[in-house]
Scaffold this active site. Structure first.
Site, short mmCIF file in Angstrom:
data_model
loop_
_atom_site.label_atom_id
_atom_site.label_comp_id
_atom_site.label_asym_id
_atom_site.label_seq_id
_atom_site.Cartn_x
_atom_site.Cartn_y
_atom_site.Cartn_z
N ARG A 81 49.36 70.67 20.58
CA ARG A 81 48.25 69.89 21.11
C ARG A 81 47.74 70.44 22.45
O ARG A 81 46.66 70.05 22.90
CB ARG A 81 48.66 68.42 21.30
N ARG A 104 39.15 48.21 13.11
CA ARG A 104 40.24 48.32 14.07
C ARG A 104 39.66 48.58 15.46
O ARG A 104 38.61 49.20 15.61
CB ARG A 104 41.16 49.49 13.69
N LYS A 130 41.96 66.42 8.84
CA LYS A 130 43.12 67.31 8.89
C LYS A 130 44.22 66.90 7.93
O LYS A 130 44.80 67.74 7.24
CB LYS A 130 43.70 67.37 10.31
N ARG A 153 38.29 58.80 22.47
CA ARG A 153 39.33 59.61 21.82
C ARG A 153 38.88 61.05 21.67
O ARG A 153 39.66 61.99 21.85
CB ARG A 153 39.67 59.02 20.44
N ARG A 171 35.39 53.04 9.25
CA ARG A 171 36.63 52.63 8.58
C ARG A 171 36.87 51.13 8.77
O ARG A 171 36.57 50.57 9.81
CB ARG A 171 37.82 53.42 9.14
#
Length: 204
Positions: free
Chosen positions: A88, A138, A13, A149, A127
């Site tokens: 959201r 992470r 996005k 998530r 990532r």
């Protein structure tokens, strides 16, 4: 054009928002930028939001919506905008619709970037960041965390897809492929939407 960009974490996005907004000649507006500007500028809304953020709580909708409304009323957004990260929830979407109505505007199109969940997990869990000379993953990019998530997104934000679809505003975009290919699909959808709305009845 006044556009909302939807999509799960890892759908691209942020990248697409900047490119599409640039091609449309309108500002790309993210709630993160709005929050930072209000907090750093020590606006009344920013100070209210900071008390919640410092406590680790979610900022109430009325504060978030008021910040967004103020941003959309600024001069550079009068000719159009691309919203990234807002709304959201359906409640926020309804408040956005009402706020735009008060400004004499309405949304033209909602773009939803669609990516298979396995691909999203692959993108996000792949990532790495550089820490003390080593590339590490992470905590929030570990596969099990990524899937959580995405589950939260499905529960809280994905219903917006149906909300905007029923309003005749939704265009789903295949977001797998090269960045420029995804952009071309999005621009084509916007052009088709603009043509359809100019030919059809006023959707309010």
């Amino acid at each position: 054009m006044r556009v909302v960009l939807l999509g799960p974490p890892g759908a691209g996005k942020g990248t697409q928002a900047q490119i599409i907004a640039g091609q449309l000649g309108v500002p790309a507006i993210s709630t993160g930028d709005i929050f930072r500007a209000n907090v750093s500028g020590q606006t009344e809304l920013g100070m209210k939001a900071k008390t919640y953020m410092d406590a680790g709580d979610l900022v109430p909708d009325e504060i978030t919506v008021a910040m967004v409304r103020d941003r959309l009323a600024e001069t550079d957004a009068k000719g159009g905008f691309l919203l990234d990260g807002f709304p959201r929830t359906i409640a926020q979407a309804e408040q956005l619709r009402d706020s735009l109505g008060e400004l004499g505007h309405r949304l033209d199109c909602v773009l939803e970037l669609v990516v298979d969940e396995d691909e999203l997990v692959r993108r996000l869990s792949g990532r790495r960041m550089l820490v003390d000379g080593e590339w590490v993953q992470r905590e929030d990019d570990k596969p099990e965390t990524v899937r959580h998530r995405l589950q939260v997104y499905r529960e809280q934000t994905a219903p917006l897809s149906g909300f905007y679809d029923s309003a005749g505003l939704l265009s789903r975009i295949d977001a797998i492929g090269a960045v420029d290919e995804v952009t071309q699909r999005a621009i084509a959808a916007l052009e088709q939407s603009a043509a359809g709305r100019s030919d059809g009845p006023d959707a309010g």
